[in-house]
Motif scaffolding. Sequence first.
Motif, PDB file in Angstrom:
ATOM      1  N   PRO A 119       0.822  -1.220   0.000  1.00 64.77           N
ATOM      2  CA  PRO A 119       0.000   0.000   0.000  1.00 64.77           C
ATOM      3  C   PRO A 119       0.861   1.278   0.000  1.00 64.77           C
ATOM      4  N   ILE A 120       2.086   1.165   0.438  1.00 60.81           N
ATOM      5  CA  ILE A 120       2.986   2.321   0.439  1.00 60.81           C
ATOM      6  C   ILE A 120       3.260   2.802  -0.990  1.00 60.81           C
ATOM      7  N   ALA A 121       3.120   1.915  -1.957  1.00 66.94           N
ATOM      8  CA  ALA A 121       3.350   2.290  -3.356  1.00 66.94           C
ATOM      9  C   ALA A 121       2.369   3.363  -3.806  1.00 66.94           C
ATOM     10  N   TRP A 122       1.245   3.516  -3.107  1.00 65.03           N
ATOM     11  CA  TRP A 122       0.262   4.532  -3.470  1.00 65.03           C
ATOM     12  C   TRP A 122       0.658   5.912  -2.958  1.00 65.03           C
ATOM     13  N   GLY A 123       1.697   5.986  -2.132  1.00 67.94           N
ATOM     14  CA  GLY A 123       2.136   7.278  -1.571  1.00 67.94           C
ATOM     15  C   GLY A 123       2.375   8.352  -2.622  1.00 67.94           C
ATOM     16  N   PRO A 124       3.179   8.089  -3.646  1.00 67.21           N
ATOM     17  CA  PRO A 124       3.399   9.124  -4.664  1.00 67.21           C
ATOM     18  C   PRO A 124       2.123   9.520  -5.404  1.00 67.21           C
ATOM     19  N   VAL A 125       1.232   8.561  -5.597  1.00 70.24           N
ATOM     20  CA  VAL A 125      -0.030   8.864  -6.285  1.00 70.24           C
ATOM     21  C   VAL A 125      -0.871   9.809  -5.430  1.00 70.24           C
ATOM     22  N   VAL A 126      -0.977   9.516  -4.147  1.00 68.42           N
ATOM     23  CA  VAL A 126      -1.768  10.340  -3.236  1.00 68.42           C
ATOM     24  C   VAL A 126      -1.180  11.754  -3.153  1.00 68.42           C
ATOM     25  N   VAL A 127       0.130  11.840  -2.998  1.00 63.58           N
ATOM     26  CA  VAL A 127       0.777  13.156  -2.922  1.00 63.58           C
ATOM     27  C   VAL A 127       0.566  13.921  -4.226  1.00 63.58           C
ATOM     28  N   SER A 128       0.646  13.231  -5.346  1.00 65.21           N
ATOM     29  CA  SER A 128       0.446  13.876  -6.649  1.00 65.21           C
ATOM     30  C   SER A 128      -0.957  14.434  -6.782  1.00 65.21           C
ATOM     31  N   VAL A 129      -1.952  13.638  -6.432  1.00 70.80           N
ATOM     32  CA  VAL A 129      -3.342  14.089  -6.525  1.00 70.80           C
ATOM     33  C   VAL A 129      -3.566  15.284  -5.592  1.00 70.80           C
ATOM     34  N   MET A 130      -3.012  15.207  -4.390  1.00 75.00           N
ATOM     35  CA  MET A 130      -3.164  16.309  -3.439  1.00 75.00           C
ATOM     36  C   MET A 130      -2.537  17.594  -3.976  1.00 75.00           C
ATOM     37  N   ASN A 131      -1.382  17.483  -4.623  1.00 79.41           N
ATOM     38  CA  ASN A 131      -0.730  18.670  -5.176  1.00 79.41           C
ATOM     39  C   ASN A 131      -1.567  19.303  -6.276  1.00 79.41           C
ATOM     40  N   TYR A 132      -2.134  18.471  -7.153  1.00 77.16           N
ATOM     41  CA  TYR A 132      -2.953  19.023  -8.231  1.00 77.16           C
ATOM     42  C   TYR A 132      -4.274  19.586  -7.688  1.00 77.16           C
ATOM     43  N   LEU A 133      -4.845  18.963  -6.677  1.00 83.91           N
ATOM     44  CA  LEU A 133      -6.047  19.517  -6.049  1.00 83.91           C
ATOM     45  C   LEU A 133      -5.746  20.856  -5.375  1.00 83.91           C
ATOM     46  N   LEU A 134      -4.591  20.947  -4.749  1.00 79.95           N
ATOM     47  CA  LEU A 134      -4.163  22.200  -4.135  1.00 79.95           C
ATOM     48  C   LEU A 134      -4.058  23.290  -5.201  1.00 79.95           C
ATOM     49  N   LEU A 135      -3.419  22.976  -6.313  1.00 76.47           N
ATOM     50  CA  LEU A 135      -3.284  23.950  -7.396  1.00 76.47           C
ATOM     51  C   LEU A 135      -4.660  24.373  -7.912  1.00 76.47           C
ATOM     52  N   ALA A 136      -5.539  23.398  -8.146  1.00 75.16           N
ATOM     53  CA  ALA A 136      -6.872  23.712  -8.653  1.00 75.16           C
ATOM     54  C   ALA A 136      -7.637  24.578  -7.651  1.00 75.16           C
ATOM     55  N   GLY A 137      -7.524  24.258  -6.376  1.00 75.08           N
ATOM     56  CA  GLY A 137      -8.206  25.045  -5.347  1.00 75.08           C
ATOM     57  C   GLY A 137      -7.697  26.474  -5.286  1.00 75.08           C
ATOM     58  N   ILE A 138      -6.393  26.653  -5.385  1.00 75.53           N
ATOM     59  CA  ILE A 138      -5.824  28.006  -5.328  1.00 75.53           C
ATOM     60  C   ILE A 138      -6.209  28.804  -6.568  1.00 75.53           C
ATOM     61  N   VAL A 139      -6.148  28.177  -7.730  1.00 80.92           N
ATOM     62  CA  VAL A 139      -6.557  28.865  -8.956  1.00 80.92           C
ATOM     63  C   VAL A 139      -8.031  29.258  -8.878  1.00 80.92           C
ATOM     64  N   LEU A 140      -8.876  28.352  -8.396  1.00 81.73           N
ATOM     65  CA  LEU A 140     -10.299  28.644  -8.240  1.00 81.73           C
ATOM     66  C   LEU A 140     -10.512  29.789  -7.251  1.00 81.73           C
ATOM     67  N   ALA A 141      -9.819  29.723  -6.122  1.00 81.53           N
ATOM     68  CA  ALA A 141      -9.978  30.756  -5.096  1.00 81.53           C
ATOM     69  C   ALA A 141      -9.529  32.121  -5.598  1.00 81.53           C
ATOM     70  N   VAL A 142      -8.458  32.177  -6.330  1.00 81.32           N
ATOM     71  CA  VAL A 142      -7.992  33.453  -6.886  1.00 81.32           C
ATOM     72  C   VAL A 142      -8.975  33.926  -7.953  1.00 81.32           C
ATOM     73  N   GLY A 143      -9.406  32.990  -8.829  1.00 87.12           N
ATOM     74  CA  GLY A 143     -10.331  33.350  -9.902  1.00 87.12           C
ATOM     75  C   GLY A 143     -11.672  33.848  -9.389  1.00 87.12           C
ATOM     76  N   MET A 144     -12.152  33.296  -8.302  1.00 91.80           N
ATOM     77  CA  MET A 144     -13.447  33.694  -7.737  1.00 91.80           C
ATOM     78  C   MET A 144     -13.317  34.909  -6.814  1.00 91.80           C
ATOM     79  N   GLY A 145     -12.105  35.321  -6.552  1.00 95.73           N
ATOM     80  CA  GLY A 145     -11.908  36.480  -5.683  1.00 95.73           C
ATOM     81  C   GLY A 145     -11.907  36.141  -4.208  1.00 95.73           C
ATOM     82  N   TRP A 146     -11.935  34.882  -3.852  1.00 97.99           N
ATOM     83  CA  TRP A 146     -11.929  34.470  -2.447  1.00 97.99           C
ATOM     84  C   TRP A 146     -10.550  34.613  -1.821  1.00 97.99           C
TER      85      TRP A 146
END
Length: 188
Positions: A99-126
Amino acid sequence: MDWTSLAGQLAQIGLPALGTLFGGPLGGTVGAVVGKGVAAALGVAATPEAVSAAVQADPNGAAVKLAEIEAETKRQDAYLADLANARAMEVQLVQAHSPIAWGPVVVSVMNYLLLAGIVLAVGMGWLREDGIIVGFALGAASSVYQYWLGSSESSKRNADAVRQFALNSNTPTAGQVAQTAIQAIRRR
Protein backbone atom coordinates in the motif's frame (compact mmCIF):
# COMPACT_ATOMS: atom_id res chain seq x y z
CA MET A 1 45.50 9.35 -30.30
CA ASP A 2 41.88 9.96 -29.27
CA TRP A 3 40.18 11.02 -26.05
CA THR A 4 39.36 7.46 -24.97
CA SER A 5 43.07 6.69 -24.67
CA LEU A 6 43.28 9.05 -21.68
CA ALA A 7 41.04 6.86 -19.50
CA GLY A 8 43.81 4.60 -18.21
CA GLN A 9 46.26 7.43 -17.78
CA LEU A 10 43.82 9.42 -15.62
CA ALA A 11 42.94 6.34 -13.57
CA GLN A 12 46.63 5.70 -12.93
CA ILE A 13 47.15 9.11 -11.36
CA GLY A 14 44.24 8.57 -8.98
CA LEU A 15 41.32 9.96 -10.98
CA PRO A 16 39.25 6.85 -11.80
CA ALA A 17 35.89 8.62 -12.07
CA LEU A 18 37.29 11.13 -14.55
CA GLY A 19 39.01 8.30 -16.42
CA THR A 20 35.68 6.49 -16.65
CA LEU A 21 34.16 9.49 -18.44
CA PHE A 22 36.78 9.18 -21.16
CA GLY A 23 36.76 5.40 -21.33
CA GLY A 24 33.04 4.68 -21.17
CA PRO A 25 30.79 3.87 -24.10
CA LEU A 26 30.54 7.56 -24.93
CA GLY A 27 34.20 8.24 -24.23
CA GLY A 28 34.94 9.81 -27.58
CA THR A 29 31.87 12.04 -27.49
CA VAL A 30 32.28 12.97 -23.84
CA GLY A 31 36.01 13.42 -24.30
CA ALA A 32 35.53 16.07 -26.94
CA VAL A 33 33.52 18.16 -24.45
CA VAL A 34 35.21 17.24 -21.17
CA GLY A 35 38.62 17.30 -22.80
CA LYS A 36 38.33 21.05 -23.30
CA GLY A 37 37.83 21.58 -19.59
CA VAL A 38 40.57 19.15 -18.62
CA ALA A 39 42.93 20.83 -21.06
CA ALA A 40 42.00 24.26 -19.71
CA ALA A 41 42.61 23.10 -16.13
CA LEU A 42 46.04 21.82 -17.16
CA GLY A 43 46.80 24.91 -19.24
CA VAL A 44 47.38 23.03 -22.49
CA ALA A 45 45.77 22.82 -25.92
CA ALA A 46 42.46 20.94 -26.10
CA THR A 47 43.87 17.85 -27.79
CA PRO A 48 44.29 14.35 -26.38
CA GLU A 49 48.00 14.50 -27.15
CA ALA A 50 48.56 17.75 -25.22
CA VAL A 51 46.55 16.51 -22.22
CA SER A 52 48.43 13.20 -22.23
CA ALA A 53 51.78 14.96 -22.40
CA ALA A 54 50.84 17.28 -19.51
CA VAL A 55 49.76 14.34 -17.37
CA GLN A 56 52.96 12.43 -18.18
CA ALA A 57 55.14 15.46 -17.47
CA ASP A 58 53.65 16.11 -14.01
CA PRO A 59 51.27 13.38 -12.82
CA ASN A 60 50.96 14.77 -9.30
CA GLY A 61 50.37 18.31 -10.48
CA ALA A 62 47.78 17.09 -12.98
CA ALA A 63 46.01 15.10 -10.25
CA VAL A 64 45.81 18.19 -8.06
CA LYS A 65 44.56 20.40 -10.89
CA LEU A 66 41.93 17.87 -11.94
CA ALA A 67 40.81 16.89 -8.42
CA GLU A 68 37.87 19.33 -8.46
CA ILE A 69 36.55 17.83 -11.69
CA GLU A 70 36.96 14.36 -10.19
CA ALA A 71 35.12 15.37 -7.01
CA GLU A 72 32.22 16.85 -9.00
CA THR A 73 32.05 13.68 -11.07
CA LYS A 74 31.80 11.59 -7.90
CA ARG A 75 29.08 13.87 -6.48
CA GLN A 76 27.05 13.54 -9.66
CA ASP A 77 27.54 9.76 -9.69
CA ALA A 78 26.27 9.57 -6.11
CA TYR A 79 23.26 11.70 -7.03
CA LEU A 80 22.42 9.46 -10.01
CA ALA A 81 22.84 6.31 -7.90
CA ASP A 82 20.50 7.76 -5.26
CA LEU A 83 17.93 8.59 -7.93
CA ALA A 84 18.17 5.08 -9.39
CA ASN A 85 17.76 3.53 -5.93
CA ALA A 86 14.64 5.59 -5.27
CA ARG A 87 13.09 4.50 -8.56
CA ALA A 88 14.04 0.87 -7.94
CA MET A 89 12.45 1.01 -4.49
CA GLU A 90 9.20 2.31 -5.99
CA VAL A 91 9.19 -0.52 -8.55
CA GLN A 92 9.74 -3.10 -5.79
CA LEU A 93 6.87 -1.66 -3.73
CA VAL A 94 4.52 -1.88 -6.71
CA GLN A 95 5.61 -5.43 -7.51
CA ALA A 96 5.06 -6.43 -3.88
CA HIS A 97 1.56 -4.88 -3.97
CA SER A 98 2.46 -2.72 -0.98
CA PRO A 99 0.00 0.00 0.00
CA ILE A 100 2.99 2.32 0.44
CA ALA A 101 3.35 2.29 -3.36
CA TRP A 102 0.26 4.53 -3.47
CA GLY A 103 2.14 7.28 -1.57
CA PRO A 104 3.40 9.12 -4.66
CA VAL A 105 -0.03 8.86 -6.28
CA VAL A 106 -1.77 10.34 -3.24
CA VAL A 107 0.78 13.16 -2.92
CA SER A 108 0.45 13.88 -6.65
CA VAL A 109 -3.34 14.09 -6.53
CA MET A 110 -3.16 16.31 -3.44
CA ASN A 111 -0.73 18.67 -5.18
CA TYR A 112 -2.95 19.02 -8.23
CA LEU A 113 -6.05 19.52 -6.05
CA LEU A 114 -4.16 22.20 -4.14
CA LEU A 115 -3.28 23.95 -7.40
CA ALA A 116 -6.87 23.71 -8.65
CA GLY A 117 -8.21 25.05 -5.35
CA ILE A 118 -5.82 28.01 -5.33
CA VAL A 119 -6.56 28.87 -8.96
CA LEU A 120 -10.30 28.64 -8.24
CA ALA A 121 -9.98 30.76 -5.10
CA VAL A 122 -7.99 33.45 -6.89
CA GLY A 123 -10.33 33.35 -9.90
CA MET A 124 -13.45 33.69 -7.74
CA GLY A 125 -11.91 36.48 -5.68
CA TRP A 126 -11.93 34.47 -2.45
CA LEU A 127 -8.17 34.67 -2.20
CA ARG A 128 -6.07 37.68 -3.00
CA GLU A 129 -3.51 36.77 -5.67
CA ASP A 130 -0.35 36.21 -3.74
CA GLY A 131 2.74 35.32 -5.74
CA ILE A 132 4.04 33.15 -2.93
CA ILE A 133 0.93 30.98 -2.64
CA VAL A 134 0.43 30.64 -6.39
CA GLY A 135 4.13 30.05 -6.91
CA PHE A 136 4.16 27.32 -4.28
CA ALA A 137 1.19 25.57 -5.86
CA LEU A 138 2.68 25.80 -9.35
CA GLY A 139 6.02 24.53 -8.07
CA ALA A 140 4.38 21.58 -6.35
CA ALA A 141 2.43 20.70 -9.50
CA SER A 142 5.58 21.03 -11.59
CA SER A 143 7.43 18.67 -9.25
CA VAL A 144 4.66 16.10 -9.62
CA TYR A 145 4.79 16.42 -13.40
CA GLN A 146 8.56 15.91 -13.41
CA TYR A 147 8.30 12.95 -11.04
CA TRP A 148 5.89 11.07 -13.27
CA LEU A 149 6.93 12.18 -16.73
CA GLY A 150 10.52 13.25 -16.30
CA SER A 151 11.84 16.59 -17.33
CA SER A 152 12.47 15.99 -21.01
CA GLU A 153 12.14 19.70 -21.77
CA SER A 154 14.71 20.41 -19.07
CA SER A 155 16.96 17.72 -20.50
CA LYS A 156 16.65 19.29 -23.94
CA ARG A 157 17.58 22.69 -22.53
CA ASN A 158 20.55 21.15 -20.74
CA ALA A 159 21.71 19.44 -23.91
CA ASP A 160 21.37 22.70 -25.84
CA ALA A 161 23.29 24.51 -23.11
CA VAL A 162 26.06 21.89 -23.19
CA ARG A 163 26.26 22.14 -26.97
CA GLN A 164 26.43 25.94 -26.78
CA PHE A 165 28.99 25.73 -24.00
CA ALA A 166 31.16 23.41 -26.08
CA LEU A 167 30.97 25.73 -29.08
CA ASN A 168 31.57 29.02 -27.26
CA SER A 169 33.67 28.04 -24.29
CA ASN A 170 37.07 29.55 -23.74
CA THR A 171 37.97 28.28 -20.31
CA PRO A 172 35.22 26.37 -18.50
CA THR A 173 35.23 25.89 -14.77
CA ALA A 174 35.77 22.43 -13.37
CA GLY A 175 32.15 22.29 -12.25
CA GLN A 176 30.94 23.13 -15.76
CA VAL A 177 33.08 20.38 -17.23
CA ALA A 178 31.84 17.78 -14.76
CA GLN A 179 28.20 18.83 -15.21
CA THR A 180 28.56 18.60 -18.99
CA ALA A 181 29.98 15.11 -18.73
CA ILE A 182 27.29 13.91 -16.35
CA GLN A 183 24.56 15.27 -18.60
CA ALA A 184 26.07 13.42 -21.57
CA ILE A 185 26.09 10.21 -19.55
CA ARG A 186 22.44 10.72 -18.52
CA ARG A 187 21.39 10.93 -22.16
CA ARG A 188 22.75 7.51 -23.09
